[in-house]
Design a protein around this motif. Structure first.
Motif, PDB file in Angstrom:
ATOM      1  N   ALA A  68       0.799  -1.224  -0.005  1.00 54.41           N
ATOM      2  CA  ALA A  68       0.002   0.077   0.131  1.00 54.41           C
ATOM      3  C   ALA A  68       1.050   1.181   0.114  1.00 54.41           C
ATOM      4  O   ALA A  68       0.617   2.384  -0.357  1.00 54.41           O
ATOM      5  N   LEU A  69       2.052   0.959   0.339  1.00 53.37           N
ATOM      6  CA  LEU A  69       2.864   2.021   0.668  1.00 53.37           C
ATOM      7  C   LEU A  69       4.102   2.408  -0.573  1.00 53.37           C
ATOM      8  O   LEU A  69       4.666   3.295  -0.736  1.00 53.37           O
ATOM      9  N   ALA A  70       4.556   1.061  -1.035  1.00 50.38           N
ATOM     10  CA  ALA A  70       5.618   0.932  -1.808  1.00 50.38           C
ATOM     11  C   ALA A  70       5.330   0.182  -3.107  1.00 50.38           C
ATOM     12  O   ALA A  70       5.900  -0.699  -3.588  1.00 50.38           O
ATOM     13  N   GLY A  71       3.981   0.470  -3.725  1.00 44.80           N
ATOM     14  CA  GLY A  71       3.700   0.214  -4.828  1.00 44.80           C
ATOM     15  C   GLY A  71       4.718   0.414  -6.078  1.00 44.80           C
ATOM     16  O   GLY A  71       5.323   1.467  -6.209  1.00 44.80           O
ATOM     17  N   GLU A  72       4.566  -0.277  -7.012  1.00 40.45           N
ATOM     18  CA  GLU A  72       5.430   0.042  -8.271  1.00 40.45           C
ATOM     19  C   GLU A  72       5.359   1.268  -9.195  1.00 40.45           C
ATOM     20  O   GLU A  72       4.176   1.918  -9.256  1.00 40.45           O
ATOM     21  N   ARG A  73       6.199   2.045  -9.281  1.00 43.73           N
ATOM     22  CA  ARG A  73       6.119   3.335  -9.679  1.00 43.73           C
ATOM     23  C   ARG A  73       6.055   2.980 -11.313  1.00 43.73           C
ATOM     24  O   ARG A  73       6.521   2.311 -11.736  1.00 43.73           O
ATOM     25  N   GLY A  74       4.998   4.110 -11.885  1.00 40.82           N
ATOM     26  CA  GLY A  74       4.841   3.619 -12.973  1.00 40.82           C
ATOM     27  C   GLY A  74       3.633   2.965 -13.638  1.00 40.82           C
ATOM     28  O   GLY A  74       3.360   2.713 -14.743  1.00 40.82           O
ATOM     29  N   SER A  75       2.809   2.616 -12.522  1.00 48.00           N
ATOM     30  CA  SER A  75       1.709   1.934 -12.944  1.00 48.00           C
ATOM     31  C   SER A  75       0.657   2.573 -13.321  1.00 48.00           C
ATOM     32  O   SER A  75       0.687   3.806 -12.963  1.00 48.00           O
ATOM     33  N   SER A  76      -0.440   2.004 -13.843  1.00 43.98           N
ATOM     34  CA  SER A  76      -1.147   2.893 -14.565  1.00 43.98           C
ATOM     35  C   SER A  76      -2.188   3.639 -13.619  1.00 43.98           C
ATOM     36  O   SER A  76      -2.570   4.867 -14.255  1.00 43.98           O
ATOM     37  N   ASN A  77      -2.411   3.506 -12.289  1.00 42.01           N
ATOM     38  CA  ASN A  77      -3.011   4.374 -11.615  1.00 42.01           C
ATOM     39  C   ASN A  77      -2.127   5.151 -10.706  1.00 42.01           C
ATOM     40  O   ASN A  77      -2.585   5.715  -9.673  1.00 42.01           O
ATOM     41  N   ASP A  78      -0.933   5.420 -11.032  1.00 42.18           N
ATOM     42  CA  ASP A  78       0.246   6.097 -10.385  1.00 42.18           C
ATOM     43  C   ASP A  78       0.169   7.565 -10.615  1.00 42.18           C
ATOM     44  O   ASP A  78      -0.244   8.090 -11.562  1.00 42.18           O
ATOM     45  N   VAL A  79       0.381   8.490  -9.437  1.00 42.17           N
ATOM     46  CA  VAL A  79       0.141   9.613  -9.553  1.00 42.17           C
ATOM     47  C   VAL A  79       1.539  10.574  -9.058  1.00 42.17           C
ATOM     48  O   VAL A  79       2.398   9.775  -8.537  1.00 42.17           O
ATOM     49  N   GLY A  80       2.108  11.625  -9.491  1.00 41.30           N
ATOM     50  CA  GLY A  80       3.289  12.139  -9.155  1.00 41.30           C
ATOM     51  C   GLY A  80       3.509  12.233  -7.620  1.00 41.30           C
ATOM     52  O   GLY A  80       4.631  11.712  -7.127  1.00 41.30           O
ATOM     53  N   GLU A  81       2.374  12.534  -6.802  1.00 41.99           N
ATOM     54  CA  GLU A  81       2.607  12.495  -5.302  1.00 41.99           C
ATOM     55  C   GLU A  81       2.849  11.197  -4.737  1.00 41.99           C
ATOM     56  O   GLU A  81       3.888  11.117  -3.811  1.00 41.99           O
ATOM     57  N   ILE A  82       2.285  10.059  -5.131  1.00 36.09           N
ATOM     58  CA  ILE A  82       2.373   8.848  -4.564  1.00 36.09           C
ATOM     59  C   ILE A  82       3.878   8.244  -4.821  1.00 36.09           C
ATOM     60  O   ILE A  82       4.519   7.863  -4.041  1.00 36.09           O
ATOM     61  N   ARG A  83       4.531   8.748  -6.100  1.00 36.76           N
ATOM     62  CA  ARG A  83       5.890   8.566  -6.378  1.00 36.76           C
ATOM     63  C   ARG A  83       6.825   9.156  -5.302  1.00 36.76           C
ATOM     64  O   ARG A  83       7.704   8.690  -4.906  1.00 36.76           O
ATOM     65  N   ARG A  84       6.727  10.299  -4.936  1.00 32.44           N
ATOM     66  CA  ARG A  84       7.401  11.274  -4.167  1.00 32.44           C
ATOM     67  C   ARG A  84       7.222  10.370  -2.719  1.00 32.44           C
ATOM     68  O   ARG A  84       8.136  10.226  -1.947  1.00 32.44           O
ATOM     69  N   VAL A  85       5.966   9.820  -2.250  1.00 37.72           N
ATOM     70  CA  VAL A  85       6.104   9.380  -1.018  1.00 37.72           C
ATOM     71  C   VAL A  85       6.961   7.751  -1.119  1.00 37.72           C
ATOM     72  O   VAL A  85       7.502   7.781  -0.179  1.00 37.72           O
ATOM     73  N   LEU A  86       6.618   7.296  -2.024  1.00 34.95           N
ATOM     74  CA  LEU A  86       7.576   5.856  -2.198  1.00 34.95           C
ATOM     75  C   LEU A  86       9.237   6.515  -2.249  1.00 34.95           C
ATOM     76  O   LEU A  86       9.898   5.847  -1.788  1.00 34.95           O
ATOM     77  N   ASN A  87       9.598   7.426  -2.919  1.00 32.72           N
ATOM     78  CA  ASN A  87      10.803   8.024  -3.040  1.00 32.72           C
ATOM     79  C   ASN A  87      11.288   8.232  -1.685  1.00 32.72           C
ATOM     80  O   ASN A  87      12.337   8.025  -0.982  1.00 32.72           O
ATOM     81  N   SER A  88      10.466   9.075  -0.748  1.00 32.19           N
ATOM     82  CA  SER A  88      10.807   9.013   0.613  1.00 32.19           C
ATOM     83  C   SER A  88      11.035   7.973   1.626  1.00 32.19           C
ATOM     84  O   SER A  88      11.944   8.090   2.326  1.00 32.19           O
ATOM     85  N   PHE A  89       9.994   7.212   1.353  1.00 25.71           N
ATOM     86  CA  PHE A  89      10.131   5.782   1.990  1.00 25.71           C
ATOM     87  C   PHE A  89      11.601   5.113   1.685  1.00 25.71           C
ATOM     88  O   PHE A  89      12.172   4.789   2.506  1.00 25.71           O
ATOM     89  N   LEU A  90      11.997   5.070   0.445  1.00 22.90           N
ATOM     90  CA  LEU A  90      13.207   4.616   0.005  1.00 22.90           C
ATOM     91  C   LEU A  90      14.380   5.280   0.644  1.00 22.90           C
ATOM     92  O   LEU A  90      15.419   4.567   0.945  1.00 22.90           O
ATOM     93  N   GLN A  91      14.205   6.713   0.574  1.00 25.25           N
ATOM     94  CA  GLN A  91      15.484   7.268   1.077  1.00 25.25           C
ATOM     95  C   GLN A  91      15.742   7.101   2.797  1.00 25.25           C
ATOM     96  O   GLN A  91      16.743   7.191   3.113  1.00 25.25           O
ATOM     97  N   PHE A  92      14.390   7.011   3.337  1.00 22.39           N
ATOM     98  CA  PHE A  92      14.388   6.814   4.723  1.00 22.39           C
ATOM     99  C   PHE A  92      14.977   5.448   5.054  1.00 22.39           C
ATOM    100  O   PHE A  92      15.836   5.229   6.041  1.00 22.39           O
ATOM    101  N   LEU A  93      14.822   4.565   4.463  1.00 22.25           N
ATOM    102  CA  LEU A  93      15.110   2.941   4.607  1.00 22.25           C
ATOM    103  C   LEU A  93      16.654   3.168   4.248  1.00 22.25           C
ATOM    104  O   LEU A  93      17.771   2.584   5.137  1.00 22.25           O
ATOM    105  N   GLU A  94      17.163   3.893   3.294  1.00 24.51           N
ATOM    106  CA  GLU A  94      18.506   3.892   2.830  1.00 24.51           C
ATOM    107  C   GLU A  94      19.447   4.815   4.117  1.00 24.51           C
ATOM    108  O   GLU A  94      20.605   4.278   4.164  1.00 24.51           O
ATOM    109  N   MET A  95      18.896   5.812   4.511  1.00 25.86           N
ATOM    110  CA  MET A  95      19.534   6.520   5.483  1.00 25.86           C
ATOM    111  C   MET A  95      19.450   6.121   7.061  1.00 25.86           C
ATOM    112  O   MET A  95      20.521   6.575   7.654  1.00 25.86           O
ATOM    113  N   ASP A  96      18.636   5.144   7.227  1.00 27.93           N
ATOM    114  CA  ASP A  96      18.345   4.785   8.771  1.00 27.93           C
ATOM    115  C   ASP A  96      19.614   4.135   9.233  1.00 27.93           C
ATOM    116  O   ASP A  96      20.049   2.844   8.595  1.00 27.93           O
ATOM    117  N   GLN A  97      20.167   4.354  10.100  1.00 29.56           N
ATOM    118  CA  GLN A  97      21.174   3.684  10.811  1.00 29.56           C
ATOM    119  C   GLN A  97      21.184   3.228  12.445  1.00 29.56           C
ATOM    120  O   GLN A  97      22.081   3.074  13.071  1.00 29.56           O
TER     121      GLN A  97
END
Length: 325
Positions: free
Chosen positions: A190-219
């Motif tokens: 629900a949070l990390a669905g594939e980017r570029g899917s038919s029902n995707d919007v720019g804001e949802i992509r930004r949320v996913l990008n934020s989630f990926l960045q938080f995972l990457e930076m988490d120490q």
């Protein structure tokens, strides 16, 4: 009585200090004794295992955490519990159990790994059909490591204002650093669905990008456990952010039998004809088999029947299959 393999497993688990495995094998011996009519011995053995577990838990010291209960806005995003489950409480395929054993080993030997420049596994992605033990595994990890389990409430996290969702994600990852625990993101698709899917919007992509960045930076030292029933819906980038991906299959015939035996251990059971039960069990998850077995056990208790029979268990499994269908 115990089989030769069970005796060897008891000795091996004792030598390795694997209490969870020791208790599991002991309960299997008790279940076998009950099936052979040795009910007194079976009950005494189960009582002994329960007593040893209580003693073991009393010796464990629960670490003091800086936040006993999430407060403020975090209270709308996280629920906390302190599970007391251990790995022996789960019936899993050996491949899945081995992966969880490895995570626990690395967590318990984290300082040793760090002294050599390595980090213990702490980001887990669990995939597989519903009812196969993914969410329960998060409870077990928390119980084994004596950590609080924080479950992320996606209903409080995801809002129609995507900027707010990203800000709330930051709050959760700040909490990961402040309070060590097991943080469960259930239904992560629900949070990390594939980017570029038919029902995707720019804001949802930004949320996913934020989630990926938080995972990457988490120490932090917290464990992050994400679970999904639909791995094919996940963005491919999400898999690279996790230390391990564990797939939970539907139970094999032997695992399914073990689930049934464990759930029926407290009631009399007749000689079950597995050849007649296999068709009803096939395709059901661990959870569905457990529910059907409980139903058959309660029927014996409430009806005054002498024992669970092949016919009564088959009827319970068939009823559960109808609900699933």
């Amino acid at each position: 009585m115990a089989t030769a393999d069970q005796v060897k497993a008891l000795v091996k688990s004792h030598a390795e200090g694997d209490n969870s495995r020791f208790y599991t094998v002991a309960l299997q011996v008790a279940a076998g004794a009950a099936r052979n009519g040795q009910n007194r011995f079976a009950q005494d053995l189960r009582d002994l295992v329960d007593s040893l577990r209580v003693q073991e838990n009393s010796r464990r010291v629960t670490p003091v955490v800086s936040v006993a209960q999430p407060r403020g806005e975090l209270a709308q995003l996280l629920t906390v519990s302190y599970p007391d489950l251990v790995l022996a409480d789960l019936v899993l395929e050996q491949s899945v159990r081995a992966r969880l054993d490895r995570v626990l080993l690395e967590q318990r030997q984290g300082d040793r790994l760090r002294s050599h420049g390595y980090l213990p596994m702490r980001r887990l992605l669990l995939t597989g059909p519903p009812g196969t033990g993914k969410t329960m595994s998060a409870h077990v990890l928390a119980g084994e490591l004596r950590l609080p389990l924080f479950q992320v409430r996606l209903d409080g996290l995801i809002t129609k204002f995507m900027g707010e969702t990203a800000a709330k994600l930051r709050l959760i990852f700040d909490a990961l650093s402040e309070t060590r625990g097991v943080y469960l993101f259930d239904e992560i698709d629900a949070l990390a669905g594939e980017r570029g899917s038919s029902n995707d919007v720019g804001e949802i992509r930004r949320v996913l990008n934020s989630f990926l960045q938080f995972l990457e930076m988490d120490q932090s030292d917290s464990l992050i456990v994400a679970a999904t029933n639909h791995p094919h819906l996940l963005d491919r980038a999400i898999f690279r952010r996790f230390d391990t991906v564990i797939d939970y299959p539907l139970p094999s015939p032997e695992i399914a039998r073990q689930v049934v035996r464990n759930r029926l251990a407290n009631v009399p059971v007749g000689r079950l004809e597995w050849s007649k039960l296999s068709a009803e069990i096939e395709g059901l998850s661990h959870g569905e088999i457990a529910i059907a077995s409980d139903l058959a056990a309660k029927e014996v208790i409430l009806s005054g029947a002498k024992q669970v029979t092949t016919a009564s268990l088959r009827a319970a499994l068939r009823e559960r299959r109808g609900h699933v269908s």
